[in-house]
Design an enzyme around this catalytic site. Structure first.
Site, PDB file in Angstrom:
ATOM      1  N   LYS A 182      33.064  34.254  42.816  1.00  0.00           N
ATOM      2  CA  LYS A 182      32.471  34.613  44.109  1.00  0.00           C
ATOM      3  C   LYS A 182      33.213  33.869  45.197  1.00  0.00           C
ATOM      4  CE  LYS A 182      28.947  37.111  45.529  1.00  0.00           C
ATOM      5  NZ  LYS A 182      28.224  38.208  44.860  1.00  0.00           N
TER       6      LYS A 182
ATOM      7  N   ASP B 237      30.076  41.622  49.808  1.00  0.00           N
ATOM      8  CA  ASP B 237      28.728  41.075  49.645  1.00  0.00           C
ATOM      9  C   ASP B 237      28.158  41.080  51.069  1.00  0.00           C
ATOM     10  OD1 ASP B 237      27.090  39.531  47.347  1.00  0.00           O
ATOM     11  OD2 ASP B 237      26.692  38.479  49.213  1.00  0.00           O
TER      12      ASP B 237
HETATM   13  N1  GLU Z   1      28.544  41.285  45.666  1.00  0.00           N
HETATM   14  C1  GLU Z   1      28.116  42.178  44.653  1.00  0.00           C
HETATM   15  C2  GLU Z   1      27.269  41.450  43.638  1.00  0.00           C
HETATM   16  O1  GLU Z   1      26.527  40.563  44.011  1.00  0.00           O
HETATM   17  C3  GLU Z   1      29.242  43.016  44.054  1.00  0.00           C
HETATM   18  C4  GLU Z   1      30.389  42.268  43.489  1.00  0.00           C
HETATM   19  C5  GLU Z   1      31.558  43.151  43.050  1.00  0.00           C
HETATM   20  O2  GLU Z   1      31.499  44.356  43.173  1.00  0.00           O
HETATM   21  O3  GLU Z   1      32.542  42.556  42.616  1.00  0.00           O
HETATM   22  O4  GLU Z   1      27.246  41.717  42.479  1.00  0.00           O
END
Ligand code: GLU
Length: 449
Positions: free
Chosen positions: A129, A169
């Site tokens: 992340k 996100d």
């Molecule tokens: N931010 C999204 C999550 O919390 C998607 C992450 C992604 O697609 O890599 O899962």
């Protein structure tokens, strides 16, 4: 707080000591450790190989300066993060969050959750992340572009389609992904489509990715309703917090499945529309015009805007928190249960506090934690990576079918795992154990790395 296996408590105390002040990270770790005690009894090799201690420590943490110039020519400095948490199952995968509240503790909590969420999808993706404390609110399009370019000018050297694949996100949508992809392409002189997901449809994006988190969370709740006695969304009154990407497509799918969403929100207030939220209007205000939700009542005068209101006070049968972490506390959860709520599906990451979770579990309502319920977004990102790898693009119908199937499988894995470990109906235990088992087994196979 629930009690924990004694040896796991020692691990947790060590996490607290090594990561001071990162309260959201502590909360995410504690929840997983509280669930996995029985797994360690059944599989002592996980304990011997110190899998828990290793999972708690990110493989790599990158923190960098992001300088950029605003429209007045003034220099601004933000902080950028990428936590490459765990690559046992595949390249690091997870979104970027741009929000003033972002600091290392938020990125680590999200990255930690992402490991298990990604494992639950059954697809080959590790967990990571990133993000920045940059606040996109009130910034011009040019400012956002300059920030994204500066952010990528550092990030590009750490990512790649087989190493680490960021996405969106909170605060990062198609526009930001586009600017970052452009800068990546320019810096590397490579058209490496699979380096980012959530791309525009005209340059390697996947159909259904925009809708995927909200649609997936709704499919998950549909499965929970089915499991609690062949129930459906038909005629159910629902509330969906937030009004961003996740909330919008949750509302859309609930309406398609015959439910009625009567409230949504943003960080300033709540819209209550007993006739059912007019989604086209929300899309117009939020997606196209980048306005606040309070303007809804200018167009729908029968609806109410509650400035500073609490959406969880609005009675509903299904609640889908889709805004941000810790938005439902113990009192909110008790209110939901008292008002007749029978199912909660988390579109956001960790939106319910530990006290709130306890209320839901004690009341035996169907509670789908974020790492299971909102895994449809990242799962569809993995489908986007598949399409990029084969230079293919699938139809909407086919991709949505794949998503629905993945969500059904995640529900089944959580449900069956909870039952196997003596916690029938407890999706927290089910999700944590099922996700953990997959990552832990791969880590054992890889040896001490
Ligand atoms: N931010 C999204 C999550 O919390 C998607 C992450 C992604 O697609 O890599 O899962």
């Amino acid at each position: 707080m629930a009690k924990m296996d004694e040896k796991l408590e020692v691990v947790y105390q060590d996490v607290l000591k090594r990561n001071p002040g990162e309260v959201e990270f502590h909360q995410a770790v504690r929840e997983v450790l509280e669930s996995i005690g029985p797994v360690l009894v059944k599989y002592p090799e996980f304990r011997e190989r110190k899998i828990i201690e290793r999972i708690a420590e990110p493989e790599r943490q990158i923190i960098f300066r992001v300088p950029w110039q605003d429209d007045r020519g003034e220099v601004q400095i933000n902080r950028g993060f990428r936590v490459q948490y765990n690559s046992a199952l595949g390249p690091y995968k997870g979104g970027l969050r741009f929000h003033p509240s972002v600091y290392l503790g938020i990125v680590k909590f999200l990255g930690f959750e992402q490991i298990f969420k990604n494992a639950l999808t059954g697809l080959p993706i590790g967990g990571g992340k990133g993000g920045s404390d940059f606040d996109p609110k009130g910034k011009s399009d040019n400012e956002v572009m300059r920030f994204c370019q500066s952010f990528m000018t550092e990030l590009w050297r750490h990512i790649g389609d087989v190493t680490d694949v960021p996405a969106g996100d909170i605060g990062v949508g198609g526009r930001e992904i586009g600017y970052m992809f452009g800068q990546f392409k320019r810096l590397t002189a490579r058209y490496e489509a699979g380096v980012l997901t959530g791309k525009g449809l005209d340059y390697g994006g996947s159909l259904v990715r925009t809708e995927a988190t909200g649609y997936g969370a709704t499919f998950f709740v549909q499965e929970m309703l089915k499991a609690r006695g062949n129930d459906t969304f038909g005629g159910k009154v629902c509330t969906v917090s937030g009004s961003g990407n996740v909330a919008i497509y949750t509302i859309e799918k609930i309406h398609q499945l015959g439910g009625k969403v009567v409230a949504c929100s943003d960080s300033n207030g709540v819209i209550v529309d007993e006739k059912g939220i007019d989604l086209d209007l929300v899309k117009q205000l939020k997606e196209r015009e980048r306005r606040r939700i309070k303007d809804y009542v200018e167009y729908r005068t029968h609806a109410k805007y509650l400035h500073g209101g609490n959406i969880w006070e609005v009675p509903c049968q299904v609640a889908m928190p889709s805004a941000t972490q810790n938005e439902i506390n113990g009192k909110d959860a008790a209110m939901l249960v008292k008002n007749g709520c029978i199912a909660v599906g988390e579109g956001a990451n960790m939106p319910t506090t530990p006290e709130g979770i306890k209320v839901f579990l004690d009341a035996k309502i169907s509670y789908g934690p974020g790492k299971a319920a909102n895994a449809g977004g990242v799962a569809t990102s993995a489908l986007e990576m598949q399409q990029n790898a084969t230079r293919d693009s699938w139809t909407f119908e086919y991709t949505e079918k794949r998503l629905a199937h993945i969500m059904k499988n995640i529900h089944e894995a959580c449900f069956n795992t909870a039952e196997e470990f003596g916690a029938k109906g407890n999706y927290v235990v089910g999700a944590n154990i099922a996700g953990f088992m997959r990552v832990a087994s791969a880590m054992v196979s890889h040896g001490l790395v």
